[in-house]
Design an enzyme around this catalytic site. Structure first.
Site, PDB file in Angstrom:
ATOM      1  N   HIS A 124       7.536   3.585  10.101  1.00  0.00           N
ATOM      2  CA  HIS A 124       7.161   2.704  11.209  1.00  0.00           C
ATOM      3  C   HIS A 124       5.852   3.192  11.820  1.00  0.00           C
ATOM      4  O   HIS A 124       5.714   4.392  12.105  1.00  0.00           O
ATOM      5  CB  HIS A 124       8.267   2.697  12.271  1.00  0.00           C
ATOM      6  CG  HIS A 124       8.021   1.743  13.390  1.00  0.00           C
ATOM      7  ND1 HIS A 124       8.218   0.381  13.261  1.00  0.00           N
ATOM      8  CD2 HIS A 124       7.573   1.947  14.659  1.00  0.00           C
ATOM      9  CE1 HIS A 124       7.915  -0.205  14.416  1.00  0.00           C
ATOM     10  NE2 HIS A 124       7.529   0.715  15.268  1.00  0.00           N
ATOM     11  N   THR A 154       0.832  -1.213   0.000  1.00  0.00           N
ATOM     12  CA  THR A 154       0.000   0.000   0.000  1.00  0.00           C
ATOM     13  C   THR A 154       0.862   1.258   0.000  1.00  0.00           C
ATOM     14  O   THR A 154       0.535   2.237  -0.689  1.00  0.00           O
ATOM     15  CB  THR A 154      -0.959   0.014   1.196  1.00  0.00           C
ATOM     16  OG1 THR A 154      -0.201  -0.101   2.409  1.00  0.00           O
ATOM     17  CG2 THR A 154      -1.959  -1.138   1.108  1.00  0.00           C
ATOM     18  N   MET A 210      10.492  -6.840   5.560  1.00  0.00           N
ATOM     19  CA  MET A 210      10.558  -7.481   6.873  1.00  0.00           C
ATOM     20  C   MET A 210      11.884  -8.181   7.161  1.00  0.00           C
ATOM     21  O   MET A 210      11.944  -9.106   7.966  1.00  0.00           O
ATOM     22  CB  MET A 210       9.405  -8.473   7.018  1.00  0.00           C
ATOM     23  CG  MET A 210       8.033  -7.835   6.906  1.00  0.00           C
ATOM     24  SD  MET A 210       7.787  -6.430   8.038  1.00  0.00           S
ATOM     25  CE  MET A 210       7.756  -7.287   9.618  1.00  0.00           C
ATOM     26  N   LYS A 211      12.937  -7.747   6.508  1.00  0.00           N
ATOM     27  CA  LYS A 211      14.259  -8.308   6.785  1.00  0.00           C
ATOM     28  C   LYS A 211      15.180  -7.208   7.309  1.00  0.00           C
ATOM     29  O   LYS A 211      15.084  -6.054   6.895  1.00  0.00           O
ATOM     30  CB  LYS A 211      14.855  -8.914   5.517  1.00  0.00           C
ATOM     31  CG  LYS A 211      14.125 -10.156   5.016  1.00  0.00           C
ATOM     32  CD  LYS A 211      14.333 -11.330   5.946  1.00  0.00           C
ATOM     33  CE  LYS A 211      13.725 -12.616   5.388  1.00  0.00           C
ATOM     34  NZ  LYS A 211      12.245 -12.614   5.407  1.00  0.00           N
ATOM     35  N   ASN A 246      12.983   4.264   6.476  1.00  0.00           N
ATOM     36  CA  ASN A 246      11.909   3.325   6.804  1.00  0.00           C
ATOM     37  C   ASN A 246      10.746   4.095   7.409  1.00  0.00           C
ATOM     38  O   ASN A 246      10.928   5.157   8.018  1.00  0.00           O
ATOM     39  CB  ASN A 246      12.422   2.281   7.806  1.00  0.00           C
ATOM     40  CG  ASN A 246      11.380   1.221   8.119  1.00  0.00           C
ATOM     41  OD1 ASN A 246      10.721   0.701   7.218  1.00  0.00           O
ATOM     42  ND2 ASN A 246      11.219   0.902   9.388  1.00  0.00           N
TER      43      ASN A 246
END
Length: 201
Positions: free
Chosen positions: A109, A12, A90-91, A107
């Site tokens: 969050h 998204t 997700m790494k 990133n």
């Protein structure tokens, strides 16, 4: 400016970046490549629909995480990427990768860091009973969600919230804030001084 978007899920945030940056000729920002660690990530479909090159790099195809990181690094360098954008990726990268691209990885969050880092911030937010949460965009460093904070947006936590309702409201703010921060980066407006990020006029 060319960016790489790294994804693991539905994409998204990627869709927002495609619409608000990649497809806006005035933004000066091109999504040069989308990289996923999951072959079935729907984000890859979104990228292909926008004619953006995609690559799948899976950890199980490599002997160790350093080799996994090296493959992603080679792709990033091949596409002459200036900024690495994590959008539900997700790494965790190993320190050599992070150091190579210091202050070139960002990133988003779904919490107000440093509160509720990690993989389950919305569940943690509700469990703790806080009244305010939000969105944080930050540079990535060697640890989990600890890099210098670039920008934050506040979202109230309502008594009627469950994970889905709160997540949906947080996503609205993510889709506003993330493209804006990427524009700031492209415009050379971000200056990092230790842990402080200054947004220049």
């Amino acid at each position: 400016m060319k960016i790489a978007v790294l994804v693991s899920g539905s994409g998204t945030n990627l869709q927002t970046l495609i619409e608000q940056l990649h497809q806006d000729e005035t933004s000066g920002i091109e999504i040069a490549v989308v990289i996923s660690d999951r072959r079935k990530a729907y984000a890859l479909t979104r990228a292909k629909r926008a004619s953006i090159p995609t690559h799948v790099v899976k950890t199980q195809d490599f002997e160790n995480r350093v080799d996994f990181d090296a493959k992603i690094s080679s792709l990033i360098d091949d596409y002459a990427v200036e900024l690495i954008v994590l959008a539900g990726f997700m790494k965790l990268f190993q320190p050599p990768f992070v150091q190579k691209y210091q202050n070139r990885i960002i990133n988003v969050h779904p919490a107000l860091l440093p509160a509720f880092p990690g993989a389950h911030p919305i569940a943690d937010t509700l469990a703790y009973g806080v009244k305010i949460t939000g969105v944080t965009v930050h540079f990535v460093d060697e640890d989990v969600d600890t890099g210098p904070i670039i920008a934050q947006s506040v979202v109230p936590v309502l008594d009627t919230d469950d994970q889905e309702r709160l997540h949906n409201r947080i996503q609205v703010e993510e889709h506003k804030l993330y493209p804006e921060v990427i524009k700031w980066y492209a415009q050379g407006r971000l200056k990092v001084e230790g842990r402080k990020v200054i947004v220049k006029p």
